[in-house]
Design a protein around this motif. Structure first.
Motif: not given
Length: 343
Positions: A303-322
Motif C-alpha cells: 500500500v505504502c511506505t511511511l517515512v519520518s526523520d525521527s525514525m531510526s533503527g529497527q521499528t516496532i509498529v502497532s495500530m490502536n485497537p479502537k
C-alpha cells in the motif's frame, strides 16, 4: 489547515468502523482505507527512553499505551491526550514483552536480568503481585487470552507454558523440538503454536493436553526463523514474522500460504515486529532503516511506505485497537495520525 493539537483531539475519536463520511472536517467513524493509510504522518514524537523500546501494548479500550525498554523502564501513555503519563522502573529484573492484563492497571512482562521468570505487576503502586517461574531460558513469546486471565509464554528452552494469573504454578506445559512461537485466536478458544519454522499446530484450549486438532505443514524456512505468530482480528489469517526479510500470511482454516510480504530491510536479522490493523485489512511492519511498510492483507499488495526523520533503527509498529492511531517505536516513540487534508 488545522494545527497538530486539534488533529490529535479529533482523529483519536475516529474508529475504524465503516462510515459514509469523507469530509476532511469530520473524521468521526472514518473508515480505514488505502487512501487514508497513505496520509498517515507523525503527529507527536516522545523521547522518554534512553535505549531501545523492546515491546508495546494497548489497553483493550485503546485509551492507554504501555512500552517496555532495554533501559529497564516502563512508560505509560494517554492515547487520547497524546501525552506520556507515568514512568516506572524495573532496574532489578529488567523488562521485555510487556502486556496488559484485562485490567488497565496491571501488566505481565518477561525479565532480562537475574532469571527468566515472568512477572505480574501493579502499575498503581509499582509492586509485583505474583511471579511465574519455570522457564530457564529467554522468554520470546508472551500473550494474554482475549477473554480471561489465562496467558501463554514461549521460551528458548523449547517449551510453551500455559498460566493463570491467579496461580504461580504452570497450568500446562508443552515440550517442543525447536524455537516456539504461540498466540491465542481472537475468541480465546484456541491457540496456535509454530514449531521449527515449518509447522503450525492448533490446540483447543479446553483439551490442549490431548494434542492439536489441526496441523499445518509448510516448507521449512531456509534463511530465517519464525519469531512471532499472530491471528488477525477476524480469525481468518495467521501472520508469521521472521528474523529475515519476509512475513508469511497463512489461511487459518486451511494452512495454505496466502502471501509472502517482502521488500523491507532487516540488516541485523533481528525479529521483525509487525501487526494487523484492527479490521484485519492491513499489515504494518517496521524495518532496520526506520521505515514503516504497509500491505493489503487480502491481496498482498504493498500500500505504502511511511517515512519520518525521527525514525531510526529497527521499528516496532502497532495500530490502536479502537482509534485511528498508528504507533511506531525504536529509541523514540511516534504517534502517527491521518492527515486528512491530503485526501
Amino acid at each position: 489547515m488545522r494545527d497538530e493539537s486539534q488533529l490529535m483531539a479529533t482523529t483519536l475519536n475516529a474508529t475504524t468502523s465503516p462510515s459514509n463520511s469523507t469530509s476532511n472536517n469530520n473524521v468521526e467513524g472514518l473508515k480505514l482505507t488505502e487512501a487514508v493509510v497513505k496520509t498517515f504522518r507523525n503527529a507527536r514524537v516522545f523521547h522518554e527512553n534512553t535505549d531501545r523500546i523492546n515491546a508495546l501494548d494497548f489497553s483493550a479500550n485503546g485509551e492507554t499505551l504501555i512500552t517496555s525498554s532495554d533501559d529497564d523502564s516502563i512508560v505509560i501513555y494517554d492515547c487520547q491526550a497524546g501525552s506520556a503519563k507515568k514512568t516506572l522502573n524495573s532496574k532489578k529484573y529488567g523488562v521485555d514483552l510487556i502486556r496488559f492484563t484485562h485490567a488497565t492497571n496491571t501488566v505481565i512482562h518477561s525479565s532480562t536480568k537475574i532469571d527468566d521468570t515472568i512477572r505480574f505487576l501493579s502499575l498503581h503502586d509499582n509492586k509485583y503481585i505474583r511471579y511465574f517461574p519455570g522457564h530457564v531460558r529467554k522468554v520470546i513469546a508472551l500473550s494474554m487470552s482475549p477473554v480471561d486471565d489465562i496467558f501463554l509464554s514461549g521460551s528458548l528452552d523449547n517449551t510453551i507454558r500455559l498460566w493463570d494469573l491467579k496461580s504461580a504454578n504452570c497450568a500446562g506445559l508443552m515440550h517442543l523440538n525447536g524455537r516456539p512461537v504461540a498466540n491465542f485466536d481472537p475468541e480465546g478458544l484456541i491457540f496456535g503454536a509454530g514449531i521449527t519454522s515449518e509447522m503450525i499446530k492448533l490446540y483447543d484450549l479446553r483439551s490442549f493436553d490431548k494434542g492439536p486438532f489441526s496441523t499445518f505443514q509448510l516448507p521449512k524456512e531456509k534463511d530465517c526463523e519464525w519469531t512471532s505468530l499472530k491471528f488477525s482480528a477476524d480469525g481468518k489469517t495467521i501472520m508469521l514474522t521472521t528474523n529475515g526479510n519476509i512475513i508469511r500470511l497463512i489461511d487459518a482454516f486451511t494452512g495454505q500460504l496466502k502471501h509472502t510480504l517482502s521488500g523491507f530491510s532487516n540488516t541485523k536479522n533481528v525479529p521483525i515486529e509487525a501487526s494487523f490493523s484492527p479490521d484485519a485489512q492491513f499489515v504494518f511492519c517496521g524495518a532496520s532503516d526506520g521505515r514503516i511498510h504497509c500491505w493489503n492483507a487480502e491481496t498482498g499488495n504493498r500500500v505504502c511506505t511511511l517515512v519520518s526523520d525521527s525514525m531510526s533503527g529497527q521499528t516496532i509498529v502497532s495500530m490502536n485497537p479502537k482509534f485511528m492511531l498508528l504507533v511506531s517505536a525504536s529509541n523514540q516513540l511516534i504517534f502517527w495520525l491521518p492527515h486528512l487534508d491530503d485526501l
